[in-house]
Design a protein around this motif. Structure first.
Motif, PDB file in Angstrom:
ATOM      1  N   ASN A 292      63.757  11.738   4.024  1.00 64.27           N
ATOM      2  CA  ASN A 292      62.835  11.521   5.145  1.00 64.27           C
ATOM      3  C   ASN A 292      62.291  10.090   5.078  1.00 64.27           C
ATOM      4  N   PRO A 293      63.024   9.130   5.644  1.00 66.73           N
ATOM      5  CA  PRO A 293      62.633   7.718   5.549  1.00 66.73           C
ATOM      6  C   PRO A 293      61.306   7.391   6.230  1.00 66.73           C
ATOM      7  N   LYS A 294      60.806   8.275   7.095  1.00 61.54           N
ATOM      8  CA  LYS A 294      59.572   8.012   7.839  1.00 61.54           C
ATOM      9  C   LYS A 294      58.334   8.605   7.173  1.00 61.54           C
ATOM     10  N   ASP A 295      58.493   9.190   5.999  1.00 61.17           N
ATOM     11  CA  ASP A 295      57.339   9.809   5.344  1.00 61.17           C
ATOM     12  C   ASP A 295      56.496   8.737   4.665  1.00 61.17           C
ATOM     13  N   ALA A 296      55.381   8.406   5.291  1.00 60.37           N
ATOM     14  CA  ALA A 296      54.529   7.320   4.804  1.00 60.37           C
ATOM     15  C   ALA A 296      53.941   7.616   3.430  1.00 60.37           C
ATOM     16  N   THR A 297      53.645   8.883   3.161  1.00 64.31           N
ATOM     17  CA  THR A 297      53.014   9.238   1.893  1.00 64.31           C
ATOM     18  C   THR A 297      53.910   8.911   0.709  1.00 64.31           C
ATOM     19  N   THR A 298      55.191   9.212   0.817  1.00 64.82           N
ATOM     20  CA  THR A 298      56.118   8.939  -0.280  1.00 64.82           C
ATOM     21  C   THR A 298      56.289   7.430  -0.482  1.00 64.82           C
ATOM     22  N   ILE A 299      56.333   6.676   0.613  1.00 66.38           N
ATOM     23  CA  ILE A 299      56.428   5.215   0.501  1.00 66.38           C
ATOM     24  C   ILE A 299      55.186   4.686  -0.216  1.00 66.38           C
ATOM     25  N   HIS A 300      54.027   5.243   0.150  1.00 66.64           N
ATOM     26  CA  HIS A 300      52.770   4.878  -0.519  1.00 66.64           C
ATOM     27  C   HIS A 300      52.851   5.170  -2.022  1.00 66.64           C
ATOM     28  N   LEU A 301      53.436   6.295  -2.378  1.00 63.55           N
ATOM     29  CA  LEU A 301      53.505   6.686  -3.785  1.00 63.55           C
ATOM     30  C   LEU A 301      54.363   5.729  -4.602  1.00 63.55           C
ATOM     31  N   ILE A 302      55.425   5.215  -4.012  1.00 68.36           N
ATOM     32  CA  ILE A 302      56.214   4.209  -4.722  1.00 68.36           C
ATOM     33  C   ILE A 302      55.375   2.939  -4.910  1.00 68.36           C
ATOM     34  N   GLY A 303      54.541   2.628  -3.905  1.00 70.85           N
ATOM     35  CA  GLY A 303      53.611   1.513  -4.044  1.00 70.85           C
ATOM     36  C   GLY A 303      52.651   1.719  -5.208  1.00 70.85           C
ATOM     37  N   ILE A 304      52.142   2.952  -5.338  1.00 63.72           N
ATOM     38  CA  ILE A 304      51.240   3.293  -6.449  1.00 63.72           C
ATOM     39  C   ILE A 304      51.977   3.132  -7.784  1.00 63.72           C
ATOM     40  N   TRP A 305      53.223   3.587  -7.813  1.00 61.77           N
ATOM     41  CA  TRP A 305      54.049   3.466  -9.024  1.00 61.77           C
ATOM     42  C   TRP A 305      54.153   1.993  -9.418  1.00 61.77           C
ATOM     43  N   CYS A 306      54.462   1.137  -8.445  1.00 62.67           N
ATOM     44  CA  CYS A 306      54.599  -0.303  -8.713  1.00 62.67           C
ATOM     45  C   CYS A 306      53.272  -0.906  -9.167  1.00 62.67           C
ATOM     46  N   TYR A 307      52.190  -0.542  -8.493  1.00 61.45           N
ATOM     47  CA  TYR A 307      50.855  -1.061  -8.826  1.00 61.45           C
ATOM     48  C   TYR A 307      50.479  -0.673 -10.261  1.00 61.45           C
ATOM     49  N   SER A 308      50.749   0.573 -10.635  1.00 57.36           N
ATOM     50  CA  SER A 308      50.385   1.075 -11.964  1.00 57.36           C
ATOM     51  C   SER A 308      51.072   0.276 -13.072  1.00 57.36           C
ATOM     52  N   PHE A 309      52.347  -0.019 -12.874  1.00 54.79           N
ATOM     53  CA  PHE A 309      53.068  -0.758 -13.914  1.00 54.79           C
ATOM     54  C   PHE A 309      52.798  -2.255 -13.850  1.00 54.79           C
ATOM     55  N   ALA A 310      52.400  -2.746 -12.683  1.00 56.61           N
ATOM     56  CA  ALA A 310      52.029  -4.164 -12.572  1.00 56.61           C
ATOM     57  C   ALA A 310      50.729  -4.443 -13.332  1.00 56.61           C
ATOM     58  N   GLU A 311      49.799  -3.487 -13.327  1.00 53.03           N
ATOM     59  CA  GLU A 311      48.512  -3.708 -13.998  1.00 53.03           C
ATOM     60  C   GLU A 311      48.446  -3.042 -15.378  1.00 53.03           C
ATOM     61  N   MET A 312      49.577  -2.614 -15.903  1.00 53.12           N
ATOM     62  CA  MET A 312      49.588  -1.974 -17.214  1.00 53.12           C
ATOM     63  C   MET A 312      49.035  -2.926 -18.280  1.00 53.12           C
ATOM     64  N   PRO A 313      48.088  -2.457 -19.089  1.00 53.46           N
ATOM     65  CA  PRO A 313      47.505  -3.301 -20.140  1.00 53.46           C
ATOM     66  C   PRO A 313      48.569  -3.761 -21.150  1.00 53.46           C
ATOM     67  N   TRP A 314      48.319  -4.844 -21.812  1.00 49.93           N
ATOM     68  CA  TRP A 314      49.302  -5.430 -22.720  1.00 49.93           C
ATOM     69  C   TRP A 314      49.700  -4.476 -23.845  1.00 49.93           C
ATOM     70  N   TYR A 315      48.695  -3.704 -24.353  1.00 47.85           N
ATOM     71  CA  TYR A 315      49.003  -2.809 -25.480  1.00 47.85           C
ATOM     72  C   TYR A 315      49.932  -1.669 -25.041  1.00 47.85           C
ATOM     73  N   GLN A 316      49.792  -1.220 -23.778  1.00 45.96           N
ATOM     74  CA  GLN A 316      50.695  -0.198 -23.266  1.00 45.96           C
ATOM     75  C   GLN A 316      52.092  -0.776 -23.047  1.00 45.96           C
ATOM     76  N   ARG A 317      52.150  -2.017 -22.608  1.00 43.77           N
ATOM     77  CA  ARG A 317      53.453  -2.679 -22.461  1.00 43.77           C
ATOM     78  C   ARG A 317      54.163  -2.771 -23.810  1.00 43.77           C
ATOM     79  N   LYS A 318      53.373  -3.059 -24.845  1.00 45.36           N
ATOM     80  CA  LYS A 318      53.936  -3.176 -26.192  1.00 45.36           C
ATOM     81  C   LYS A 318      54.488  -1.831 -26.663  1.00 45.36           C
ATOM     82  N   ILE A 319      53.719  -0.760 -26.383  1.00 46.76           N
ATOM     83  CA  ILE A 319      54.180   0.593 -26.743  1.00 46.76           C
ATOM     84  C   ILE A 319      55.456   0.922 -25.979  1.00 46.76           C
ATOM     85  N   ALA A 320      55.465   0.608 -24.692  1.00 49.09           N
ATOM     86  CA  ALA A 320      56.629   0.887 -23.846  1.00 49.09           C
ATOM     87  C   ALA A 320      57.861   0.158 -24.348  1.00 49.09           C
TER      88      ALA A 320
END
Length: 313
Positions: free
Chosen positions: A204-232
């Motif tokens: 469903n390419p028109k589902d705005a909520t799912t597109i938003h969720l991918i945005g949230i996914w990107c935002y979460s990993f963009a602001e991941m703290p350095w210590y979590q990046r190190k663990i990852a």
């Protein structure tokens, strides 16, 4: 489909009943008389016995057929009734969801937790999660509902892999479970979550909520703290990564697909612009989030956070 089949049965009328009976009668005659027409050898008495036997056979065949047809009609009505029942429950559920009746919605849907209907099950997953998110829900109950919501979403996927909403809510619920299982599990699940979101958008390419969720996914990993990046980096050869620019792209895509659809998308547009040091655009989107009508507990939390951010700029 059951309703159409039933309608066709009524339109056929007596013609539909006669066709199988003629086949059954012809079959009975062949079984009684054989190839050579035995009445010629047996005389009048034999013919009379055979005639009565034929009548009994035909009567039994007719009764059997009518019983079978009655069973089919009853089954058809039951299928139609069951279908309407699911539709009615979903209609009630959507009304309660639109009205912000979180707990009533959950109480309605949890009665149907053993359903085989994917659309009903993903709604139950969503409702379970929404109750878990309420500020009045105890920590113990929140944990229980979080795991239950994942099970309902998983069952919805098992029932219909092509249901975009089942993929979406499976990804959301899997992310929630990670909050209880630690950073390793959460990062490990991140790849699975994104794949389910992508699959939902494919369906469903028109589902705005799912597109938003991918945005949230990107935002979460963009602001991941350095210590979590190190663990990852320690745990995974190629840990998930993203940027605020990528997150912004998806938030705008969601808004284009369905303008003003979700208070949280407005909030994250503002927050992402803040991360990119664009205060003018941040003020615009945070103001929209603050003024968004609050229908749910989440909307109220969004308003509060948006106001706090506006006051801090």
């Amino acid at each position: 489909m059951a309703a159409l089949a039933l309608a066709r049965s009524f339109r056929c009328g007596s013609t539909c009943l006669r066709r199988p009976l003629r086949r059954e009668a012809a079959g009975s005659t062949r079984g009684l008389w054989g190839r050579g027409g035995p009445g010629a050898r047996r005389g009048a008495g034999g013919s009379e016995v055979l005639r009565k036997s034929l009548q009994r056979g035909l009567a039994l065949s007719t009764a059997s057929f009518l019983a079978y047809e009655a069973h089919k009609l009853i089954s058809g009505f039951a299928e139609v009734h069951a279908s309407f029942k699911v539709e009615e429950v979903i209609e009630q559920a959507d009304y309660l969801y639109g009205s912000g009746e979180t707990e009533k919605l959950y109480q309605l849907l949890v009665q149907h937790k053993n359903s085989d209907d994917a659309d009903l099950l993903w709604r139950l997953a969503r409702a379970s999660r929404d109750v878990a998110q309420l500020s009045t829900t105890s920590a113990e109950k929140k944990r229980k509902l979080t795991y239950e919501s994942l099970e309902y979403a998983k069952k919805a996927l098992e029932k219909n892999e092509s249901n975009f909403a089942a993929h979406k809510w499976y990804g959301i619920c899997l992310s929630d479970v990670g909050d209880f299982e630690g950073i390793k599990t959460k990062i490990g699940n991140a790849f699975i979550i994104k794949e389910h979101f992508k699959r939902a958008i494919e369906l469903n390419p028109k589902d705005a909520t799912t597109i938003h969720l991918i945005g949230i996914w990107c935002y979460s990993f963009a602001e991941m703290p350095w210590y979590q990046r190190k663990i990852a980096a320690t745990l995974f050869a190629t840990p998930p990564t993203s940027t605020f620019q990528e997150a912004l792209h998806y938030f705008h895509m969601a808004e284009e697909a369905d303008p003003n659809f979700y208070s949280k998308n407005l909030l994250f547009l503002g927050k992402t612009y803040l991360k990119l040091n664009n205060k003018k655009m941040a003020l615009l989107w945070l103001s929209k989030a603050k003024d968004y009508p609050a229908h749910t507990e989440e909307d109220k939390q969004v308003q509060k956070e948006a106001l706090e951010l506006l006051n801090s700029i």
